[in-house]
Scaffold this active site. Structure first.
Site, mmCIF file in Angstrom:
data_model
loop_
_atom_site.group_PDB
_atom_site.id
_atom_site.type_symbol
_atom_site.label_atom_id
_atom_site.label_comp_id
_atom_site.label_asym_id
_atom_site.label_seq_id
_atom_site.Cartn_x
_atom_site.Cartn_y
_atom_site.Cartn_z
ATOM 1 N N CYS A 136 2.853 5.611 -3.754
ATOM 2 C CA CYS A 136 2.593 5.548 -2.319
ATOM 3 C C CYS A 136 2.022 6.879 -1.817
ATOM 4 O O CYS A 136 0.876 6.958 -1.385
ATOM 5 C CB CYS A 136 3.904 5.183 -1.621
ATOM 6 S SG CYS A 136 3.801 5.281 0.148
ATOM 7 N N GLU A 209 0.031 -1.453 -4.328
ATOM 8 C CA GLU A 209 -0.823 -0.705 -3.386
ATOM 9 C C GLU A 209 -2.185 -1.400 -3.250
ATOM 10 O O GLU A 209 -2.715 -1.549 -2.159
ATOM 11 C CB GLU A 209 -1.030 0.741 -3.865
ATOM 12 C CG GLU A 209 0.150 1.662 -3.612
ATOM 13 C CD GLU A 209 0.388 1.937 -2.124
ATOM 14 O OE1 GLU A 209 -0.567 1.931 -1.335
ATOM 15 O OE2 GLU A 209 1.550 2.131 -1.751
HETATM 16 C C1 LIG Z 1 1.227 0.663 1.793
HETATM 17 C C2 LIG Z 1 1.328 2.126 1.922
HETATM 18 N N1 LIG Z 1 1.375 2.874 0.818
HETATM 19 C C3 LIG Z 1 1.488 4.209 0.905
HETATM 20 C C4 LIG Z 1 1.552 4.854 2.123
HETATM 21 C C5 LIG Z 1 1.643 6.350 2.211
HETATM 22 O O1 LIG Z 1 2.843 6.747 2.728
HETATM 23 C C6 LIG Z 1 1.498 4.031 3.267
HETATM 24 N N2 LIG Z 1 1.546 4.568 4.499
HETATM 25 N N3 LIG Z 1 1.390 2.693 3.132
#
Ligand SMILES: Cc1ncc(CO)c(N)n1
Length: 220
Positions: A136, A209
Site C-alpha cells: 500500500c 492494489e
Molecule cells: C487502495 C490504496 N492503497 C494504498 C494507499 C496508500 O496509503 C491508499 N490510499 N489506497
C-alpha cells in the site's frame, strides 16, 4: 539482497501494470474524469479507515516499544496525515466528511482487499501483517514518484496535482523508507519458508492494489 528487493522482484510484473494503468495515466495527464476520481476517493477514504485497523491490530500484537510506535505511526499516518488530502478534495466535491461512513459503503473490491488484510492482522504474525500492509504505502509512493517524474513540467493546473504531490512528497518518501528499513530489520534473518510465505502475501496485496485501480477506472 535486501528482503524488500526480494519482495519487489517477485511482484514486479504487477507493479509494472500500475504505471500503465489508464486511471493513473489519465490522472497524470490531467484528463481523468472527475466523477471517477470522486468515486475513487470515497472508496479510498473508506479503505483508509479499514487499513488503519490493520495497523491497530498489529499494535495489540507488538512485542516491544519500537514495534508499537511503528504501528501506532501507521494508524496516525493513515487516518490523519493521508486523509487530509482526501478531505480537501472531497469537501471540494461537496461531500460532508462527518457523514462518509454512513452515506457510503465499501464496494466488493474494497471489501475483499481490506478483509484480506484484516484477516491477516487477526490470524497472522507481525511479519505477515507487515507484508500485507507494505504494498500500500510503497506502491503509492512508487506511483507518485513516477508520475511526478513523467509529468513534472506539465503539472501546473492539473486538477490532480495535489494527489500526485502528496504521494511524491519528501514526507511520504521518508514514511515509505522507514517502513522498508523496518521490514528489512524484521525479516532479513527469517527462515526461507517463512520468507516465501511473506513473499506470497506481498504479491497478493500487490494484486489487490491493481484490482483497486481497475475498480476505480471501470466502476463497480
Ligand atoms: C487502495 C490504496 N492503497 C494504498 C494507499 C496508500 O496509503 C491508499 N490510499 N489506497
Amino acid at each position: 539482497m535486501l528482503f524488500t528487493d526480494y519482495l519487489y522482484e517477485n511482484s514486479k510484473e504487477v507493479w509494472d501494470k500500475y504505471l500503465e494503468h489508464p486511471f493513473l495515466i489519465e490522472l497524470g495527464e490531467g484528463t481523468l474524469d472527475k466523477e471517477k476520481f470522486r468515486k475513487y476517493l470515497i472508496q479510498d477514504y473508506l479503505y483508509l479507515i479499514e487499513y488503519a485497523k490493520v495497523y491497530a491490530m498489529a499494535c495489540v500484537k507488538s512485542r516491544n516499544m519500537k514495534e508499537l510506535k511503528k504501528f501506532h505511526n501507521g494508524v496516525a499516518g493513515s487516518i490523519e496525515t493521508e486523509t487530509a488530502n482526501h478531505i480537501m478534495y472531497l469537501k471540494d466535491f461537496g461531500e460532508n466528511i462527518e457523514n462518509m461512513e454512513f452515506k457510503y459503503k465499501l464496494n466488493m473490491t474494497n471489501e475483499s482487499y481490506t478483509s484480506y488484510m484484516k484477516s491477516i492482522s487477526v490470524t497472522g504474525t507481525i511479519e505477515e501483517i507487515v507484508a500485507a500492509v507494505l504494498p500500500c504505502t510503497w506502491s503509492y509512493n512508487y506511483i507518485g514518484l513516477k508520475l511526478k517524474e513523467k509529468y513534472k513540467d506539465k503539472l501546473e493546473g492539473n486538477f490532480f496535482e495535489s494527489w500526485i504531490e502528496t504521494y511524491a512528497s519528501d514526507e511520504y518518501v521518508a514514511f515509505k523508507n522507514e517502513w522498508l528499513d523496518f521490514t528489512n530489520e524484521l525479516c532479513e534473518n527469517l527462515p526461507q519458508d517463512t520468507k516465501e510465505k511473506l513473499k506470497d502475501i506481498f504479491l497478493r496485496a500487490s494484486k489487490y492494489e491493481l484490482e483497486f485501480w481497475n475498480m476505480a477506472y471501470k466502476g463497480e
